[in-house]
Write an enzyme that holds these catalytic residues in place. Structure first.
Site, PDB file in Angstrom:
ATOM      1  N   ILE A   1     -23.728  91.893  -1.085  1.00 23.46           N
ATOM      2  CA  ILE A   1     -25.132  91.673  -1.423  1.00 23.46           C
ATOM      3  C   ILE A   1     -26.033  92.379  -0.417  1.00 23.46           C
ATOM      4  CG2 ILE A   1     -26.950  89.922  -1.545  1.00 23.46           C
ATOM      5  CD1 ILE A   1     -24.930  88.079  -2.896  1.00 23.46           C
TER       6      ILE A   1
ATOM      7  N   ARG B   1     -20.522  89.597  10.625  1.00 23.75           N
ATOM      8  CA  ARG B   1     -19.726  88.806  11.558  1.00 23.75           C
ATOM      9  C   ARG B   1     -19.061  89.679  12.611  1.00 23.75           C
ATOM     10  NH1 ARG B   1     -15.131  85.224   8.901  1.00 23.75           N
ATOM     11  NH2 ARG B   1     -14.476  87.343   8.282  1.00 23.75           N
TER      12      ARG B   1
ATOM     13  N   ARG C   1     -18.562  97.208  12.310  1.00 22.05           N
ATOM     14  CA  ARG C   1     -17.830  98.208  11.547  1.00 22.05           C
ATOM     15  C   ARG C   1     -18.793  99.352  11.241  1.00 22.05           C
ATOM     16  NH1 ARG C   1     -19.042  94.180   7.725  1.00 22.05           N
ATOM     17  NH2 ARG C   1     -19.976  94.928   5.774  1.00 22.05           N
TER      18      ARG C   1
ATOM     19  N   ARG D   1     -28.461  80.808   1.983  1.00 22.61           N
ATOM     20  CA  ARG D   1     -28.410  79.382   1.711  1.00 22.61           C
ATOM     21  C   ARG D   1     -29.446  78.693   2.590  1.00 22.61           C
ATOM     22  NH1 ARG D   1     -26.030  80.574  -2.208  1.00 22.61           N
ATOM     23  NH2 ARG D   1     -24.029  79.808  -3.000  1.00 22.61           N
TER      24      ARG D   1
ATOM     25  N   ASP E   1     -35.930  82.002  -1.132  1.00 19.09           N
ATOM     26  CA  ASP E   1     -35.362  81.657  -2.435  1.00 19.09           C
ATOM     27  C   ASP E   1     -34.500  80.404  -2.328  1.00 19.09           C
ATOM     28  OD1 ASP E   1     -34.835  82.130  -5.248  1.00 19.09           O
ATOM     29  OD2 ASP E   1     -32.806  82.664  -4.640  1.00 19.09           O
TER      30      ASP E   1
ATOM     31  N   HIS F   1     -34.468  79.137  -5.946  1.00 17.66           N
ATOM     32  CA  HIS F   1     -33.056  79.524  -5.972  1.00 17.66           C
ATOM     33  C   HIS F   1     -32.729  80.251  -7.274  1.00 17.66           C
ATOM     34  CE1 HIS F   1     -28.832  78.403  -4.301  1.00 17.66           C
ATOM     35  NE2 HIS F   1     -28.839  79.624  -4.822  1.00 17.66           N
TER      36      HIS F   1
ATOM     37  N   GLY G   1     -32.017  83.718  -7.305  1.00 19.67           N
ATOM     38  CA  GLY G   1     -31.462  85.024  -7.000  1.00 19.67           C
ATOM     39  C   GLY G   1     -30.391  85.463  -7.975  1.00 19.67           C
TER      40      GLY G   1
END
Length: 321
Positions: A152, A173, A176, A232, A255, A279, A281
């Site tokens: 996303i 996280r 890269r 979230r 959202d 919410h 999306g």
């Protein structure tokens, strides 16, 4: 674990409306109704109902003693994780990577542009019959920081590309390199926040990201920056965000919220500089065709005993429940 291709498959979409489902399994339609369509113990492949209240999707899990695959139709899996301890070891949990990227990225751009260009103010002015002119911030020449650079996050950057940004900064996280450039590790985030005009949250909700956006995070954001949350609600500490919004130092476009749905009397509704969407999306016209393609592909793989896509964890392994 060997796939039982003759067992039940529970789908939250009517099976007769999905073209291309493989023969073999018995398809059962269940979208969160009080009554189950069959004995949950006979279910081998369970597709969790989409966008249902908390607890609905996990309700049959304690009785699904023979389930082999739990497939969500959402990118996040936090709504099913509380029920995974009921499952035997070896059950694969798969998410809906590939289903929501387009819709969520579209909404992200909508929230950013609407907030910067003052669209909510124009809507209110239209209701008053007032011609509200003046200069507004542009997205052009801004630095956008994307926190959570999965599929996303990458789709969001794809849609930001034509807007003549100064820079896109990516955080995930772990570090890269992608075709678009470096992805910073989460540990670099504190040093990056002060550079960003827009901070977009598209990270999964995990123990590591719950209240990631706390008072310290917000204090590091530059004056006048915009926070956009399409991840979230609990990724953001609502109390800390309210304090910053009420000071007028930053703005926000959300959202998702914590709590959710947001109660009618919650102060976040009336905080200055905030735009809230409920919410939305994922649930657009783009959802159904992509969800159906995912289910046909996954179930074909299941029946043919081929590797499944989007396996997030396996119960009893790799830290799974």
């Amino acid at each position: 674990m060997t796939a039982d291709v003759t067992a039940d498959v529970w789908l939250p979409l009517p099976p007769d409306e999905i073209e291309g489902l493989p023969a073999g399994p018995t398809y059962r339609f269940w979208n969160g109704e009080p009554e189950f369509p069959a004995d949950p113990a006979d279910c081998a492949f369970y597709v969790v109902p989409y966008m249902k209240p908390s607890g609905v999707g996990v309700r049959p899990l304690p009785e699904m003693r023979g389930v082999q695959v739990v497939q969500t139709l959402s990118a996040g899996i936090d709504h099913v994780q509380p029920g995974l301890h009921h499952l035997r070891p070896g059950v694969r949990l798969c998410n809906a990577r590939g289903v929501h990227e387009a819709s969520t990225a579209e909404l992200t751009l909508t929230l950013i542009l609407s907030s910067l260009r003052g669209i909510p103010d124009f809507v209110k002015a239209q209701e008053r019959g007032e011609w509200l002119g003046g200069f507004r911030p542009a997205l052009a020449d801004k630095t956008v920081l994307i926190v959570g650079y999965g599929s996303i996050g990458a789709a969001i950057e794809d849609r930001l590309a034509p807007f003549e940004l100064a820079r896109v900064v990516r955080v995930a996280r772990s570090a890269r390199t992608t075709e678009r450039g470096l992805v910073h590790p989460l540990t670099d985030l504190p040093a990056l926040l002060s550079e960003a005009d827009v901070v977009v949250l598209s990270t999964p909700l995990t123990d590591a990201t719950r209240h990631l956006v706390d008072g310290e995070f917000l204090a590091r954001m530059k004056d006048g920056a915009l926070l956009v949350n399409v991840a979230r609600g609990p990724v953001v500490d609502t109390k800390a965000l309210l304090a910053e919004l009420e000071s007028g130092r930053i703005t926000a476009a959300l959202d998702v919220t914590d709590p959710e749905p947001l109660p009618r009397d919650h102060p976040l509704w009336r905080a200055p500089g905030v735009l809230i969407s409920p919410h939305v999306g994922g649930p657009t016209s783009a959802f159904l065709p992509r969800a159906e393609r995912l289910l046909v592909d996954q179930l074909t793989r299941f029946v043919n005993r081929e590797p499944l896509r989007n396996v997030i964890l396996t119960t009893g392994e790799d830290g799974g429940a």
